[in-house]
Design an enzyme around this catalytic site. Structure first.
Site, PDB file in Angstrom:
ATOM      1  CG  ASP A  25      -2.110  -0.949   1.003  1.00 49.23           C
ATOM      2  OD1 ASP A  25      -2.547  -1.108  -0.158  1.00 49.23           O
ATOM      3  OD2 ASP A  25      -2.578  -1.545   1.993  1.00 49.23           O
ATOM      4  CG  ASP A  83      -6.361  -4.889  -3.992  1.00 51.23           C
ATOM      5  OD1 ASP A  83      -6.526  -6.033  -4.445  1.00 51.23           O
ATOM      6  OD2 ASP A  83      -7.060  -4.422  -3.085  1.00 51.23           O
TER       7      ASP A  83
END
Ligand code: GLY
Length: 401
Positions: free
Chosen positions: A117, A179
């Site tokens: 992330d 993702d």
């Protein structure tokens, strides 16, 4: 002679249909950007000078749930401010964008634990900050973030370990989530901007190995691909936020469309363009009439399920870019048409939050299986929505994204 008249007639009809039916000219761009500007100014008033980030609001709520910088979504709020500044050139907004961006600096502190992330967090904030200001201090932070991300690359598997904490918790020795495709962008960027050239190979390999393993024959993706760390083999595909291991989780598919479009832009390797088309086509073929997917395409009794406008926002931004990169005119028109249609829907009173709260969009689903952010407003939906509006504007002005 008659033949020539028919050809001319078809040509003019074609031109008329293209400009009325499909182009961004049919879309009220400025009004929607003005809407975003008004909403975000209301959020700024709500936040005062807080150093936390607005993340989400459940349906019916008026105030943002605030999160600290370590939350995976912390880069989206500064990113939204940068996009707004890019269009309106308001110095007050620029000041706020700088302020919220710079709060994130501790994320690149060496030896801090992290996961994939860091790409979302730093590239949406500092990436846009550097793009719009050219400030070298921001470039250094982006390069540090890329270095951190590269530490998670496993050369035996050929992909990044997305969730180090799930190795023990779930028994997934090496896990790569769909993702993570989004966060290859910071590696490509860094390899061209003073970072290690090997970042390019890492990103390229990650995209290729993911393409070979994390997708079903029909082009729909698993959420999580689990690999063996000894021999690098793919073990299984599972879900974490979708309905089931074999279902098509809407946001995951949207990340895949965006990710492979971006990988094609960065590599110009046609295998990735063809693959971006494949993952986009199954998404488009299975959409409901209003272009905004339910949170998972395979959940039973779909009509009673919540939508995920965040997936639609990510997909619309990706499809705009895909339409620009296409080498096939017919496909380019299809993707542009779908992107504008989605953007129109998202900009309707059904999906814009308007007076209900200070976000841009509602009807997003964050994590249905874990029971949070269901039918909510979420900052990443807003980020990709404003990004898509800005991309539309650039398409009209024929400048690159
Ligand atoms: N990247 C986390 C999510 O899409 O929910």
């Amino acid at each position: 002679m008659k033949k020539h008249i028919y050809i001319l007639l078809f040509f003019f009809l074609g031109v008329i249909m293209c400009s009325f039916g499909q182009g961004p000219k049919t879309f009220k761009l400025k009004g929607n950007l003005q809407y975003c500007d008004n909403q975000l100014k209301r959020t700024l008033n709500e936040l005062k000078d807080s150093c936390v980030m607005p993340r989400s609001m459940n349906s019916g709520q008026k105030k943002w749930k605030l999160v600290g910088i370590h939350d995976w979504t912390s880069g989206f709020w500064p990113g939204i401010l940068w996009y707004d500044y890019e269009y309106f050139r308001n110095d007050r907004i620029k000041g706020k964008a700088i302020q919220y961006t710079e709060y994130l600096q501790p994320l690149v502190t060496p030896n801090q634990k992290g996961d994939h992330d860091v790409g979302f967090q730093i590239f949406c904030s500092y990436g846009n900050a550097y793009r719009l200001t050219g400030n070298e201090k921001y470039k250094k932070i982006i390069l540090e973030a890329a270095a951190k991300l590269s530490e998670l690359y496993n050369p035996v598997v050929g992909t990044i370990l997305s969730w180090p904490n799930m190795v023990q918790k779930m028994g997934w020795p090496h896990n790569t989530i769909i993702d993570n495709m989004m966060n290859l962008e910071i590696l490509f960027w860094a390899s061209k901007n003073g970072g290690d050239k090997k970042y390019y190979d890492m990103a390229y390999n990650h995209a290729k190995i993911t393409k070979e393993n994390a997708f079903r024959e029909n082009g729909s993706c698993f959420h999580v691909a689990v690999y063996d760390t000894i021999n690098g083999n793919f073990i299984k595909g599972v879900t974490n936020q979708g309905y089931s291991d074999n279902s098509m989780w809407a946001r995951g598919q949207a990340w895949a469309i965006y990710g492979y479009t971006m990988v094609y832009r960065e590599t110009l390797d046609k295998q990735f363009l063809r693959f971006a088309e494949k993952v986009a086509n199954i998404y488009l073929d299975r959409l409901p009439e209003d272009y905004v997917p339910y949170w998972d395409f395979d959940v039973p009794n779909l009509q009673n399920e919540p939508r995920d406008a965040s997936a639609a926002a990510i997909a619309t931004s990706a499809l705009l870019e895909l339409s620009q990169l296409e080498d096939d005119k017919g496909k380019a028109e299809r993707y542009k048409f779908a992107a504008i249609a989605t953007l129109n829907e998202l900009s309707s009173k059904k999906y814009q939050s308007r007076k209900a709260n200070n976000s841009f969009l509602n009807h997003c689903t964050g994590n249905y299986p874990s029971g949070y952010e269901i039918d909510a407003s979420i900052n990443y939906a807003d980020y990709y929505y404003i990004e898509a509006l800005i991309r539309c504007d650039k398409m009209q002005n024929r400048s690159s994204f």
